[in-house]
Design an enzyme around this catalytic site. Structure first.
Site, PDB file in Angstrom:
ATOM      1  N   ASN A  38     -78.453  52.842  35.283  1.00  0.00           N
ATOM      2  CA  ASN A  38     -77.961  51.816  36.195  1.00  0.00           C
ATOM      3  C   ASN A  38     -79.188  51.074  36.699  1.00  0.00           C
ATOM      4  OD1 ASN A  38     -76.830  50.297  38.239  1.00  0.00           O
ATOM      5  ND2 ASN A  38     -76.471  52.029  39.609  1.00  0.00           N
ATOM      6  N   GLY A  39     -79.144  49.736  36.683  1.00  0.00           N
ATOM      7  CA  GLY A  39     -80.294  48.954  37.130  1.00  0.00           C
ATOM      8  C   GLY A  39     -80.711  47.981  36.039  1.00  0.00           C
ATOM      9  N   ARG A  94     -66.819  50.768  41.824  1.00  0.00           N
ATOM     10  CA  ARG A  94     -68.095  50.048  41.781  1.00  0.00           C
ATOM     11  C   ARG A  94     -68.016  48.808  40.894  1.00  0.00           C
ATOM     12  NH1 ARG A  94     -72.367  53.179  43.485  1.00  0.00           N
ATOM     13  NH2 ARG A  94     -73.864  52.236  42.073  1.00  0.00           N
ATOM     14  N   GLU A 149     -65.634  34.677  56.366  1.00  0.00           N
ATOM     15  CA  GLU A 149     -65.224  35.982  55.855  1.00  0.00           C
ATOM     16  C   GLU A 149     -63.790  35.923  55.304  1.00  0.00           C
ATOM     17  OE1 GLU A 149     -66.498  38.513  54.886  1.00  0.00           O
ATOM     18  OE2 GLU A 149     -64.980  40.068  54.933  1.00  0.00           O
ATOM     19  N   GLU A 199     -62.147  36.356  46.589  1.00  0.00           N
ATOM     20  CA  GLU A 199     -62.614  37.460  45.751  1.00  0.00           C
ATOM     21  C   GLU A 199     -61.478  38.287  45.160  1.00  0.00           C
ATOM     22  OE1 GLU A 199     -65.510  40.055  47.684  1.00  0.00           O
ATOM     23  OE2 GLU A 199     -64.316  40.211  49.496  1.00  0.00           O
ATOM     24  N   TRP A 255     -71.382  47.876  33.989  1.00  0.00           N
ATOM     25  CA  TRP A 255     -71.102  46.512  34.446  1.00  0.00           C
ATOM     26  C   TRP A 255     -72.120  45.648  33.719  1.00  0.00           C
ATOM     27  CZ3 TRP A 255     -73.349  42.477  37.300  1.00  0.00           C
ATOM     28  CH2 TRP A 255     -72.448  41.577  37.887  1.00  0.00           C
ATOM     29  N   LYS A 296     -68.721  46.614  43.700  1.00  0.00           N
ATOM     30  CA  LYS A 296     -68.778  47.025  45.099  1.00  0.00           C
ATOM     31  C   LYS A 296     -70.219  47.106  45.570  1.00  0.00           C
ATOM     32  CE  LYS A 296     -67.109  48.769  48.926  1.00  0.00           C
ATOM     33  NZ  LYS A 296     -66.487  47.775  49.817  1.00  0.00           N
ATOM     34  N   LYS A 313     -62.607  36.741  51.462  1.00  0.00           N
ATOM     35  CA  LYS A 313     -61.588  37.754  51.143  1.00  0.00           C
ATOM     36  C   LYS A 313     -60.574  37.172  50.166  1.00  0.00           C
ATOM     37  CE  LYS A 313     -62.861  40.782  51.972  1.00  0.00           C
ATOM     38  NZ  LYS A 313     -64.133  40.903  52.483  1.00  0.00           N
ATOM     39  N   HIS A 352     -66.774  15.231  57.141  1.00  0.00           N
ATOM     40  CA  HIS A 352     -67.929  14.710  56.402  1.00  0.00           C
ATOM     41  C   HIS A 352     -67.785  14.959  54.906  1.00  0.00           C
ATOM     42  CE1 HIS A 352     -69.895  13.666  60.087  1.00  0.00           C
ATOM     43  NE2 HIS A 352     -69.626  14.873  60.568  1.00  0.00           N
ATOM     44  N   CYS A 384     -72.789  49.626  37.654  1.00  0.00           N
ATOM     45  CA  CYS A 384     -72.744  50.810  36.784  1.00  0.00           C
ATOM     46  C   CYS A 384     -72.603  52.119  37.562  1.00  0.00           C
ATOM     47  CB  CYS A 384     -74.002  50.901  35.952  1.00  0.00           C
ATOM     48  SG  CYS A 384     -74.326  49.431  34.998  1.00  0.00           S
TER      49      CYS A 384
HETATM   50  C1  G6P Z   1     -70.616  42.922  47.146  1.00  0.00           C
HETATM   51  C2  G6P Z   1     -69.309  43.389  47.757  1.00  0.00           C
HETATM   52  C3  G6P Z   1     -69.102  42.758  49.122  1.00  0.00           C
HETATM   53  C4  G6P Z   1     -70.294  43.057  50.017  1.00  0.00           C
HETATM   54  C5  G6P Z   1     -71.618  42.632  49.367  1.00  0.00           C
HETATM   55  C6  G6P Z   1     -72.801  43.184  50.123  1.00  0.00           C
HETATM   56  O1  G6P Z   1     -70.552  41.570  46.839  1.00  0.00           O
HETATM   57  O2  G6P Z   1     -68.231  43.055  46.906  1.00  0.00           O
HETATM   58  O3  G6P Z   1     -67.925  43.274  49.721  1.00  0.00           O
HETATM   59  O4  G6P Z   1     -70.139  42.404  51.228  1.00  0.00           O
HETATM   60  O5  G6P Z   1     -71.708  43.167  48.038  1.00  0.00           O
HETATM   61  O6  G6P Z   1     -72.795  44.584  49.997  1.00  0.00           O
HETATM   62  P1  G6P Z   1     -73.400  45.585  51.040  1.00  0.00           P
HETATM   63  O7  G6P Z   1     -73.139  46.941  50.438  1.00  0.00           O
HETATM   64  O8  G6P Z   1     -74.869  45.281  51.116  1.00  0.00           O
HETATM   65  O9  G6P Z   1     -72.710  45.394  52.330  1.00  0.00           O
END
Ligand code: G6P
Length: 608
Positions: A101-102, A27, A481, A488, A75, A603, A485, A504, A2
């Site tokens: 927000n929260g 966000r 990682e 997502e 959100w 985000k 990527k 395995h 949010c």
């Molecule tokens: C969300 C974002 C990721 C990020 C993760 C942790 O899932 O989409 O890109 O790695 O949060 O966020 P932070 O702000 O703690 O790095």
């Protein structure tokens, strides 16, 4: 998650709210709304879907006149993304408006109690309960009513509130969810994040946990939860408006990937002093550093993956045991601490609810906590004992790239610092590592320069259903990682496997033309990874490989190869990840997706 924007001052509020909300789109959200007060009438519009719909239905804000307003992108957590559930929420009389927000964890029991007292609710949200509670406790003084509410709710909140009895006054409060106050010339602002106000001001206050702000067009005052006035420090934001703009790129993600050479310089250069690594922020921790028995890295998402690479580097260079854990697990596990352990939290936003909770858990047990954070002044920087900033600048695209690169670079430097403090870093080695560190930006630049080749390859795999990423050691960290990527932003099923683990189970999924991406940057593990490539190849896989320059023999088994420039084994991560970020980007863009705003993702994950 949010986004909140609020304004009070001389200008029309609605256009400012819409503009601010557009800066918070990164966000993640699925509905939007705002309420504006002109001193007589409180008008509101809300809608599911994108912010553009709100822009259109309010004629760019013209239909909501007034100089006090609150706006919100939601959100969905409690209840679907519908108009009824979108914020702002109101009391029945329409004299109180709230954006939030929260998550209010005890909202159901509060709601039931209020229903018994005759309150009716229109939405399924926890936020509407706050509007009703404010109505219930309000007599004449909004601050008093807000404090009574804050005493009764559990969970996290950032709140923007209007009371129509108090024209021109905007109220705000927060706990464990981000909220800043911007001090402008023609008015003042609240926002979930700095980019929303940057067009109007660079002067911001960070509201503390359980603090309330009372904001008029020309005055800003803060109160603690006992209603005592408190003073807050005004901070000046250093980065400019362009830093949070697309700068001609189609998507923020491409802009942010392209910024990685600069980010590496900005993060590393200030810490290289006279041929050695110096963390000014850790000078007071010399004893702790010398005695450290174990490092415990906690993080979520890509920051967790940065931690996994960090583990290999720190253990390899400095010989200190490192445990890496998902913050959401750590916080509820009752971790067993050992004497002289240090907890290191990693986070781009500095607001991720689970990582923040992990920091608090460690601190409550007396464990020193360092936080590797990107967002200046964020909650984690205030909770942790020490903050080690990554200087990546604002990152807008949901999928992190440049902040991740900065995090792994910080781990290289921490590893060097620990190794030196413990007498495990010979001067010639140190010199070599520093030289390698300084060379990384231009090497990343080189890899970015070859992006068309990756794009062409990605175009062939746009229709892929499953992609597997394999690697050993640090390469496994990169694989994790890289697969995150891809999944997502392109919604392609992607999995990372430690290459040796493939047989395995997962190898049974390999069939003709399944794309397997093999990462082989670790010389001592190279032959082992080649064997794994051969294994998948003989089951029909199509293999993309990322390896060090000079290993052209890999072409006997791999179908498409990307060579990374030479560096030492620990820093290869910074180079190998670049083509894999590009690959994910091009698959997503090639499929026509909104690369920066992947579905269902946020985000900054400020709820559990
Ligand atoms: C969300 C974002 C990721 C990020 C993760 C942790 O899932 O989409 O890109 O790695 O949060 O966020 P932070 O702000 O703690 O790095």
């Amino acid at each position: 998650m949010c986004g909140i924007v609020g304004y009070t001052g001389k200008s029309q509020a609605a256009p400012i709210l819409l503009d601010g909300l557009s800066k918070l789109e990164y966000r993640g959200y699925d509905s939007a709304g705002m309420a504006v007060f002109d001193g007589k009438k409180l008008r509101s519009e809300k809608t599911p879907g994108r912010l553009n719909a709100l822009v259109e239905m309010t004629h760019d804000g013209e239909l909501l006149p007034g100089t006090l307003g609150i706006g919100h992108t939601r959100w969905a957590t409690h209840g679907k993304a519908t108009k009824e559930n979108a914020h702002p929420h109101f009391n029945a009389a329409g004299t109180v408006a709230v954006v939030h927000n929260g998550i209010i964890e005890n909202y159901l029991s509060i709601r039931q109690r209020l229903e018994k007292k005759g309150y009716a609710f229109k939405s399924e949200t926890d936020t509407e309960t706050i509007a009703a509670m404010l109505d219930y406790y309000y007599e004449k003084d909004p601050i008093e009513a807000i404090i009574k509410v804050l005493h009764r709710v559990t969970g996290s909140y950032a709140l923007g509130i209007i009371f129509t009895d108090h024209p021109g006054v905007l109220y705000a409060a927060r706990k464990d969810s981000p909220l800043i106050v911007g001090k402008g010339r023609d008015g003042n602002y609240i926002a979930s994040d700095v980019p929303a106000v940057l067009k109007y001001t660079r002067d911001v206050y960070y509201i503390r946990n359980e603090e309330i702000a009372k904001i008029t067009g020309d005055e800003i005052s803060f109160y603690n939860i006992d209603a005592d006035p408190v003073t807050e420090e005004l901070h000046t934001i250093e980065w400019d408006v362009n830093a949070a703009d697309k700068g001609g790129y189609e998507f923020y993600m491409m802009k942010e990937m392209s910024e990685q050479p600069k980010v590496l310089r900005d993060t590393c250069d200030p810490r290289i002093k006279n041929g050695t690594i110096v963390f000014d922020e850790l000078v007071k921790d010399e004893k702790i550093i010398k005695k450290a028995s174990k490092l415990h890295i906690v993080a979520c998402g890509s920051a967790y993956h940065a931690g996994i690479s960090g583990k290999y580097v720190i253990e390899g260079m400095a010989g200190i045991p490192v445990e890496v854990e998902l913050a959401s697990e750590f916080r509820y596990r009752n971790p067993v601490y050992i004497p002289d352990e240090i907890v290191i939290a990693v986070s781009q936003s500095g607001e991720t609810a689970d990582t923040l909770a992990a920091i608090k858990e460690a601190k409550a047990n007396g464990v020193p906590v360092w936080a590797i954070v990107n967002a200046t002044g964020s909650s984690m920087t205030r909770e942790a004992d020490r903050t080690i900033y990554t200087y990546a600048g604002p990152e807008i695209s949901v999928a992190t790239t440049k902040a991740y690169s900065a995090q792994i670079a910080v781990f290289y430097m921490l590893a060097m610092m620990f190794a030196k403090t413990r007498g495990r870093l010979a001067p010639e080695r140190e010199e070599e590592y520093i030289e390698d560190l300084k060379r990384l930006p231009e090497q990343v630049e080189f890899l970015l320069g070859n992006k068309e080749r990756v794009q062409k390859f990605a175009n062939r795999y746009i229709a892929a259903h499953d992609v597997y990423y394999i690697g050993r050691g640090i390469d496994y960290g990169i694989a994790l990682e890289a697969s995150l990527k891809l999944k997502e932003i392109s919604y392609v099923h992607a999995e990372a496997y430690a290459a040796g683990e493939l047989k395995h189970g997962t190898i049974s999924l390999i069939e003709k033309n399944t794309l397997v991406t093999a990462i082989a940057t670790q010389e001592e593990l190279y032959d082992k990874t080649i064997s794994n490539i051969v294994e998948v190849k003989s089951r029909g896989a199509f293999v993309m490989a990322v390896t060090n320059v000079g290993h052209s023999d890999i072409e006997e088994n791999a179908d498409f190869v990307i060579y990374i420039p030479s560096t030492n084994k620990y820093f290869a991560n910074s180079l190998a990840i670049i083509p894999l970020q590009l690959f994910a980007y091009y698959v997503s863009a090639g499929r026509g997706y909104d690369v920066d705003h992947p579905r269902n993702l946020a985000k900054s994950v400020t709820v559990e």
